[in-house]
Design a protein around this motif. Structure first.
Motif, PDB file in Angstrom:
ATOM      1  N   LEU A  32       0.840  -1.190   0.000  1.00 36.51           N
ATOM      2  CA  LEU A  32       0.000   0.000   0.000  1.00 36.51           C
ATOM      3  C   LEU A  32       0.875   1.240   0.000  1.00 36.51           C
ATOM      4  CD1 LEU A  32      -2.899   1.209   0.561  1.00 36.51           C
ATOM      5  CD2 LEU A  32      -2.356   0.962   2.977  1.00 36.51           C
ATOM      6  N   GLY A  33       0.620   2.146  -0.933  1.00 39.73           N
ATOM      7  CA  GLY A  33       1.429   3.362  -0.945  1.00 39.73           C
ATOM      8  C   GLY A  33       0.929   4.344  -1.986  1.00 39.73           C
ATOM      9  N   PRO A  34       1.290   5.614  -1.825  1.00 37.92           N
ATOM     10  CA  PRO A  34       0.846   6.634  -2.786  1.00 37.92           C
ATOM     11  C   PRO A  34       1.627   6.535  -4.091  1.00 37.92           C
ATOM     12  CG  PRO A  34       2.324   7.629  -1.186  1.00 37.92           C
ATOM     13  CD  PRO A  34       2.129   6.202  -0.755  1.00 37.92           C
ATOM     14  N   ASN A  35       1.258   7.338  -5.073  1.00 40.38           N
ATOM     15  CA  ASN A  35       1.996   7.422  -6.326  1.00 40.38           C
ATOM     16  C   ASN A  35       3.454   7.711  -6.066  1.00 40.38           C
ATOM     17  OD1 ASN A  35       0.591   6.992  -8.644  1.00 40.38           O
ATOM     18  ND2 ASN A  35      -0.421   8.975  -8.588  1.00 40.38           N
ATOM     19  N   GLY A  36       4.340   6.995  -6.752  1.00 44.03           N
ATOM     20  CA  GLY A  36       5.763   7.286  -6.625  1.00 44.03           C
ATOM     21  C   GLY A  36       6.417   6.655  -5.414  1.00 44.03           C
ATOM     22  N   GLY A 294     -14.608   5.334   7.046  1.00 42.09           N
ATOM     23  CA  GLY A 294     -13.475   4.458   7.301  1.00 42.09           C
ATOM     24  C   GLY A 294     -12.192   5.207   6.997  1.00 42.09           C
ATOM     25  N   PRO A 295     -11.063   4.762   7.549  1.00 43.10           N
ATOM     26  CA  PRO A 295      -9.800   5.452   7.295  1.00 43.10           C
ATOM     27  C   PRO A 295      -9.320   5.216   5.867  1.00 43.10           C
ATOM     28  CG  PRO A 295      -9.440   3.499   8.640  1.00 43.10           C
ATOM     29  CD  PRO A 295     -10.909   3.613   8.447  1.00 43.10           C
ATOM     30  N   THR A 296      -8.597   6.139   5.305  1.00 45.15           N
ATOM     31  CA  THR A 296      -8.011   5.997   3.980  1.00 45.15           C
ATOM     32  C   THR A 296      -6.497   5.955   4.121  1.00 45.15           C
ATOM     33  OG1 THR A 296      -7.767   8.355   3.680  1.00 45.15           O
ATOM     34  CG2 THR A 296      -9.862   7.399   2.991  1.00 45.15           C
ATOM     35  N   LEU A 297      -5.846   5.776   2.967  1.00 43.93           N
ATOM     36  CA  LEU A 297      -4.390   5.765   2.959  1.00 43.93           C
ATOM     37  C   LEU A 297      -3.832   7.039   3.596  1.00 43.93           C
ATOM     38  CD1 LEU A 297      -1.724   4.533   2.042  1.00 43.93           C
ATOM     39  CD2 LEU A 297      -2.064   5.593  -0.173  1.00 43.93           C
ATOM     40  N   ASP A 298      -4.490   8.175   3.301  1.00 42.52           N
ATOM     41  CA  ASP A 298      -4.013   9.444   3.857  1.00 42.52           C
ATOM     42  C   ASP A 298      -4.015   9.427   5.378  1.00 42.52           C
ATOM     43  OD1 ASP A 298      -3.097  11.142   1.915  1.00 42.52           O
ATOM     44  OD2 ASP A 298      -5.129  11.620   1.245  1.00 42.52           O
ATOM     45  N   ASP A 299      -5.083   8.865   5.959  1.00 37.04           N
ATOM     46  CA  ASP A 299      -5.157   8.807   7.419  1.00 37.04           C
ATOM     47  C   ASP A 299      -4.015   7.963   7.976  1.00 37.04           C
ATOM     48  OD1 ASP A 299      -7.625  10.259   7.430  1.00 37.04           O
ATOM     49  OD2 ASP A 299      -8.614   8.418   6.778  1.00 37.04           O
ATOM     50  N   GLY A 306       3.210  11.505  10.186  1.00 40.84           N
ATOM     51  CA  GLY A 306       2.904  12.872  10.583  1.00 40.84           C
ATOM     52  C   GLY A 306       2.753  13.793   9.395  1.00 40.84           C
ATOM     53  N   ALA A 307       2.754  13.210   8.183  1.00 41.21           N
ATOM     54  CA  ALA A 307       2.585  14.030   6.979  1.00 41.21           C
ATOM     55  C   ALA A 307       1.676  13.284   6.017  1.00 41.21           C
ATOM     56  CB  ALA A 307       3.937  14.280   6.334  1.00 41.21           C
ATOM     57  N   PRO A 308       0.913  14.012   5.208  1.00 41.67           N
ATOM     58  CA  PRO A 308       0.061  13.315   4.249  1.00 41.67           C
ATOM     59  C   PRO A 308       0.904  12.590   3.209  1.00 41.67           C
ATOM     60  CG  PRO A 308      -0.255  15.722   4.143  1.00 41.67           C
ATOM     61  CD  PRO A 308       0.862  15.460   5.083  1.00 41.67           C
TER      62      PRO A 308
END
Ligand SMILES: Nc1ncnc2c1ncn2[C@@H]1O[C@H](COP(=O)(O)OP(=O)(O)O)[C@@H](O)[C@H]1O
Ligand SMILES: [Mg+2]
Length: 613
Positions: A32-36, A294-299, A306-308
């Motif tokens: 699980l992870g954001p773009n890049g 529900g929580p998302t990846l950002d949460d 401690g950062a989005p």
């Protein structure tokens, strides 16, 4: 599957930093992870498409670098962007990949039918894949990875960009595969998806695994759910925040809109909503919207770093706060010299003598890829038409506009149209050779080459299949040009055998050029760039040659160049075969050029193709 200290950088970009993972057989692992974040890079390492800079990875005990061919036998790869052949139908795609997986033609067809049925594509099976919706493409792509029932499947963001219905279809398919015992590594940007499908989840950020655990462990860490409140007036935000804290909400997340509050809701959701609503009313704070989600990846990221989640994949300028409390802290591993596994040096020359079975399989692969490329040509008749219109225009232009001016320079008794047409054959194959670059570039861009490279097929088949298909196409175009030539007064003067020799020498010249352009495509990224790069070379070569006019009509300085040009030598050889017969004086020179080009560019292409990692 085991990943140990894998690092990979692209120039200055660090894509992976000492990644360690263990995926037990028969389980689903979610990355699980954001773009890049490095998800695709890790998948490409595991699918033998990229060589890691350091560290090692094994799939069912086989090293993905040293034992790559064995690993390819076991894996299925569905990349981030659907790598299906747009021109072929869904069924043809599956049969092709089945043949490349060494199924017999009958088996491949049977398996294709089965998969079309299973993936709800039976009705669309005979339509070209370019007419498919995003969801259908994804399903076809997934089906293409399953022809031989791989033991491990890599799914790179299988549902990104899909509508909810298509997403559910993919989820259903994935669950079925898992029931059948396939090990699965799935990447995603959605916590919900990882939670839904995966037994364990690793959160990856800037190339590092920052947390690992089950979906529940990750969600518990964030405290289950998130309370979102929209205030009637932004002025009372601080007051509202204090009130909500009073009923048990956590620290608010940073929020772009001043009238909104997003706070972790660690307690039982329903009760908290009731208490929150009552407390806000009691404080006379007007609320336009209040709800739980529900929580998302950002949460997750906010809690862990401690950062989005950032999208650039570059280290952030402000160092993220140390994870407050990671579910299972994963220390970032610095590869120590002692841990670094021994890896055999990459051999430049492989002195492996292929077995007869390997040769047979390589021939089949080459035939299948050639057939696929030819099918593209047949399915796009407009390409054939454009391929001939342009040389026809040259014929008309030169025969009727410049022909009169050229007449004086022609050998005695030779009609200009007879002089011109063999030259036009050479010009056509030379200009068409840029199409080799375009076709190969498109396959590279669309991920088709990656799919081929992840399969247990002959490495040479992709390049040979491309250049041989272009050879066949060139012969066709020369045939068409001959017909046009006969209509306006051209004829072969020296019989059928010499006519065939003329076609042969031009075609082989075209084949040599195709290899040059295959190299261009492997070097210059992008179909248009490859084509432009090609024309920069081809244009001057063709015009500064004997293709259109005898070189005796050119200025001296140009003659010196044109005389030794491979285009001139080939055109002259073709002309001699067409008009006089016998062995052309320039044949030796033409053959020398052709052989030299093949001898240089085939190895260069093979080297580039292997080095694509
Ligand atoms: N072929 C490449 N050349 C240069 N940089 C690359 C290449 N592939 C990936 N990267 C970079 O590596 C980082 C990780 O990319 P990627 O693995 O594609 O992330 P994700 O799949 O998680 O979105 C990004 O910064 C990306 O720009
Ligand atoms: Mg990706």
């Amino acid at each position: 599957m085991r990943v140990e200290g894998v690092s990979k950088r692209f120039g200055a970009t660090v894509a992976l930093v000492g990644v360690d993972l263990v995926v037990p057989e028969g389980t689903v692992f979610g990355l699980l992870g954001p773009n890049g974040a490095g998800k695709t890079t890790l998948v490409r390492v595991l699918a033998t498409l990229l060589t890691p800079d350091s560290g090692r990875a094994e799939v069912f005990g086989r090293d993905v670098v040293a034992d790559a061919p064995a690993v390819r036998e076991l894996l299925g790869l569905t990349g981030q962007f659907a790598a299906v052949d747009e021109i072929l139908s869904g069924r043809e795609n599956l049969v092709m990949f089945g043949r490349l997986f060494d199924l017999s033609p009958a088996e491949a067809r049977r398996r294709a039918d089965e998969l079309l049925e299973q993936f709800d594509l039976a009705d669309a099976g005979d339509r070209p894949a370019r007419t498919y919706s995003g969801g259908m493409r994804r399903r076809l792509d997934l089906a293409s990875s399953l022809l031989t029932r791989p033991r491990i499947l890599f799914l790179d963001e299988p549902t990104t960009g899909l509508d909810p219905r298509s997403r559910n279809q993919i989820w259903t398919i994935v669950r079925e595969l898992v029931r059948e015992g396939t090990t699965l590594l799935l990447t995603t940007q959605y916590l919900e998806e990882a939670d839904e499908l995966a037994d364990r989840i690793a959160v990856i950020d800037h190339g590092r695994v920052i947390a690992e655990g089950t979906g529940n462990e990750l969600k518990e860490r964030i405290g289950g759910q998130i309370l979102e409140v929209e205030l009637a007036s932004a002025a009372r935000r601080d007051e509202a925040q204090a009130v909500l804290r009073g009923v048990g909400c956590g620290d608010p997340e940073p929020e772009a809109r001043p009238d909104r509050l997003t706070m972790p809701a660690p307690r039982d959701g329903l009760e908290l909503v009731e208490d929150a609503a009552a407390a806000l009313r009691h404080a006379q704070i007007d609320v336009s919207n209040l709800g739980l989600r529900g929580p998302t990846l950002d949460d997750v990221f906010l809690q862990l770093t401690g950062a989005p989640a950032s999208e650039d994949g570059q280290p952030q300028s402000s160092t993220p706060a140390a994870p407050a409390a990671v579910v299972q802290p994963v220390p970032s591993k610095v590869p120590t010299p002692g841990r670094e596994p021994e890896r055999p040096a990459r051999r430049l020359l492989r002195l492996h003598v292929p077995t007869p079975a390997e040769v047979r399989s390589a021939l089949t692969d080459t035939r299948v890829v050639t057939g696929r490329n030819l099918r593209h040509f047949v399915r796009q008749p407009q390409l054939l038409i454009f391929s001939t219109i342009q040389p026809i225009m040259f014929v008309l232009l030169f025969a009727y506009v410049f022909g009169g001016a050229v007449k004086g320079a022609l050998p005695h008794g030779v009609k200009y149209i007879d002089f011109l047409l063999p030259g036009i054959f050479v010009q056509s194959v030379a200009f068409r050779a840029t199409q080799t670059a375009v076709g190969l570039s498109e396959d590279l861009e669309r991920g088709v080459v990656d799919r081929f490279r992840s399969m247990p097929m002959a490495r040479s088949a992709v390049l040979v299949g491309r250049t041989v298909a272009d050879l066949v196409r060139n012969v066709l175009i020369i045939g068409l040009m001959t017909v046009v030539g006969y209509l306006i007064g051209f004829s072969f003067h020296a019989g059928v055998l010499n006519a065939l020799a003329c076609v042969a020498v031009v075609s082989v010249f075209g084949l040599a050029l195709s290899w040059i352009f295959a190299f261009v495509a492997l070097t210059v990224r992008g179909a248009e760039a490859a084509q432009s790069a090609g024309f920069v070379v081809i244009f001057p070569l063709v015009f500064a040659s004997s293709v259109f006019v005898p070189i005796s009509s050119m200025p001296d300085w140009l003659q010196a160049f044109a005389k030794v040009s491979p285009v001139t030598l080939t055109a002259n050889a073709a002309r001699t075969y067409a008009l006089d017969g016998g062995v052309p004086g320039s044949l030796g020179g033409a053959a020398a050029w052709i052989l030299a080009v093949l001898a240089i560019f085939i190895p260069l292409c093979v080297w580039r193709y292997r080095r694509m990692s």
